[in-house]
Design a protein around this motif. Structure first.
Motif, PDB file in Angstrom:
ATOM      1  N   SER A 109       0.799  -1.225   0.000  1.00 61.57           N
ATOM      2  CA  SER A 109       0.000   0.000   0.000  1.00 61.57           C
ATOM      3  C   SER A 109       0.830   1.273   0.000  1.00 61.57           C
ATOM      4  O   SER A 109       0.278   2.372  -0.129  1.00 61.57           O
ATOM      5  N   THR A 111       4.018   3.729  -1.480  1.00 59.50           N
ATOM      6  CA  THR A 111       4.837   3.956  -2.664  1.00 59.50           C
ATOM      7  C   THR A 111       6.280   3.540  -2.391  1.00 59.50           C
ATOM      8  O   THR A 111       6.730   3.486  -1.241  1.00 59.50           O
ATOM      9  N   ILE A 112       6.997   3.245  -3.460  1.00 57.16           N
ATOM     10  CA  ILE A 112       8.401   2.857  -3.331  1.00 57.16           C
ATOM     11  C   ILE A 112       9.203   3.981  -2.679  1.00 57.16           C
ATOM     12  O   ILE A 112      10.053   3.740  -1.814  1.00 57.16           O
ATOM     13  N   ARG A 114       8.199   6.268  -0.554  1.00 58.41           N
ATOM     14  CA  ARG A 114       7.931   6.380   0.888  1.00 58.41           C
ATOM     15  C   ARG A 114       8.654   5.277   1.657  1.00 58.41           C
ATOM     16  O   ARG A 114       9.194   5.515   2.740  1.00 58.41           O
ATOM     17  N   GLN A 115       8.667   4.053   1.102  1.00 61.02           N
ATOM     18  CA  GLN A 115       9.353   2.952   1.777  1.00 61.02           C
ATOM     19  C   GLN A 115      10.845   3.234   1.905  1.00 61.02           C
ATOM     20  O   GLN A 115      11.449   2.979   2.954  1.00 61.02           O
ATOM     21  N   ARG A 149       9.270   9.034 -11.137  1.00 57.07           N
ATOM     22  CA  ARG A 149       8.015   8.324 -11.423  1.00 57.07           C
ATOM     23  C   ARG A 149       7.923   7.043 -10.611  1.00 57.07           C
ATOM     24  O   ARG A 149       6.874   6.745 -10.012  1.00 57.07           O
ATOM     25  N   ARG A 152       6.847   7.356  -7.045  1.00 57.06           N
ATOM     26  CA  ARG A 152       5.424   7.624  -6.805  1.00 57.06           C
ATOM     27  C   ARG A 152       4.554   6.385  -6.964  1.00 57.06           C
ATOM     28  O   ARG A 152       3.349   6.434  -6.684  1.00 57.06           O
ATOM     29  N   GLN A 153       5.129   5.294  -7.416  1.00 60.87           N
ATOM     30  CA  GLN A 153       4.346   4.091  -7.694  1.00 60.87           C
ATOM     31  C   GLN A 153       4.356   3.121  -6.513  1.00 60.87           C
ATOM     32  O   GLN A 153       5.309   3.079  -5.727  1.00 60.87           O
ATOM     33  N   ILE A 154       3.291   2.312  -6.424  1.00 59.62           N
ATOM     34  CA  ILE A 154       3.244   1.228  -5.445  1.00 59.62           C
ATOM     35  C   ILE A 154       3.810  -0.029  -6.115  1.00 59.62           C
ATOM     36  O   ILE A 154       3.903  -0.099  -7.359  1.00 59.62           O
ATOM     37  N   GLN A 157       2.460  -1.713  -9.380  1.00 58.64           N
ATOM     38  CA  GLN A 157       2.599  -0.998 -10.649  1.00 58.64           C
ATOM     39  C   GLN A 157       3.950  -1.257 -11.318  1.00 58.64           C
ATOM     40  O   GLN A 157       4.196  -0.743 -12.413  1.00 58.64           O
ATOM     41  N   GLN A 163      10.573  -4.495  -9.352  1.00 58.81           N
ATOM     42  CA  GLN A 163      10.396  -4.724  -7.916  1.00 58.81           C
ATOM     43  C   GLN A 163      11.695  -5.205  -7.283  1.00 58.81           C
ATOM     44  O   GLN A 163      12.049  -4.770  -6.181  1.00 58.81           O
TER      45      GLN A 163
END
Length: 271
Positions: A109, A111-112, A114-115, A149, A152-154, A157, A163
């Motif tokens: 849940s 975003t990359i 934020r992690q 970009r 901003r993605q989880i 995506q 990943q």
């Protein structure tokens, strides 16, 4: 008179791992060392003890499994029976990890970006501004195009290869001394596997990492690793430099593995 060899970054000594309700240990008497800047590959059949050994190094054995003999030393410290609080300053900050299925280890849940920022702030002590800038730099460092970009993605995506690159960025965010890579290329297509292996090699060289690499892919291990350890039925039956093991394997099981993979470079000496 030659200088004494430096103390290994990682030392596994006579390690025995047992599971509740079973009489036969899952790992018996395993031992190896790993110096900074080198890569040790662990190979062997499924269930042979490779992953359990790695999980002991990380302090995350499955429930019901315990170390019943031996010890693990990291950076001169016995970490065999550290509790959760004892492991807290080591994980991420000094020991990073990547696994076979990065989607299971990335928070779905968030975003990359934020992690990454959370790891950098909590484990790396970065300010909010530093973490934001560093997160984008890490994504670029692991070869992800358009880091802003991707940040901003989880995870859902991203492709599997993206990943895994994001997971590598998290693993090296705090510039650890040791990276444990447990089957990091297994679920990837052949081209992405090559890219991830090249990235691991590049990170090791640039950051001076020690890498503990587990794989069923003997070609990948032969390409990436300085040394190779062979597990069979819970025992580490052989450990040698990659060159020596490929050319003159000492154990019959090692010879059979290499022959099956077409990697036996020359006939072993007659015994």
């Amino acid at each position: 008179m030659s200088d004494p060899e430096p103390e290994p970054l990682l030392s596994v000594q006579d390690l025995t791992i047992s599971a509740a309700g079973t009489d036969t240990p899952l790992v018996r008497g395993a031992g190896f060392t790993l110096q900074r800047g080198r890569t040790l590959g662990l190979v062997g059949e499924s269930g042979s003890g490779k992953t359990l050994t790695c999980r002991t190094v990380l302090g995350v054995l499955p429930a019901g499994c315990t170390v019943t003999a031996g010890r693990v030393r990291f950076a001169g410290r016995d970490v065999t029976r550290l509790d959760r609080r004892g492991w807290q300053p080591l994980r991420a900050a000094r020991i990073g990890a990547v696994f076979q299925d990065p989607g299971s280890y990335l928070t779905p849940s968030l975003t990359i970006g934020r992690q990454l920022r959370e790891v950098l702030r909590v484990r790396g002590g970065a300010t909010r501004a530093e973490a934001r800038e560093r997160a984008l730099g890490l994504l670029a460092e692991v070869g992800l195009r358009d880091p802003a970009r991707v940040a901003r993605q989880i995870p859902a995506q991203l492709s599997g290869g993206m990943q895994q690159r994001a997971m590598l960025a998290l693993a090296v965010a705090c510039r650890p001394d040791l990276l444990v890579a447990d089957e990091p290329t297994t679920a990837l297509d052949a081209r992405t596997q090559r890219d991830v292996l090249a990235l691991l090699r590049s990170l090791r060289e640039r950051l001076g990492l020690a890498v503990l690499f587990v794989s069923h892919d003997l070609e990948a291990v032969a390409e990436l690793c300085d040394d190779i350890g062979v597990f069979r039925r819970g025992e580490l039956v052989e450990t040698a430099s990659a060159r020596q093991l490929l050319r003159r394997p000492a154990h019959p099981y090692t010879r059979s593995l290499l022959a099956a993979a077409g990697l036996l470079e020359e006939e072993p000496y007659a015994r």
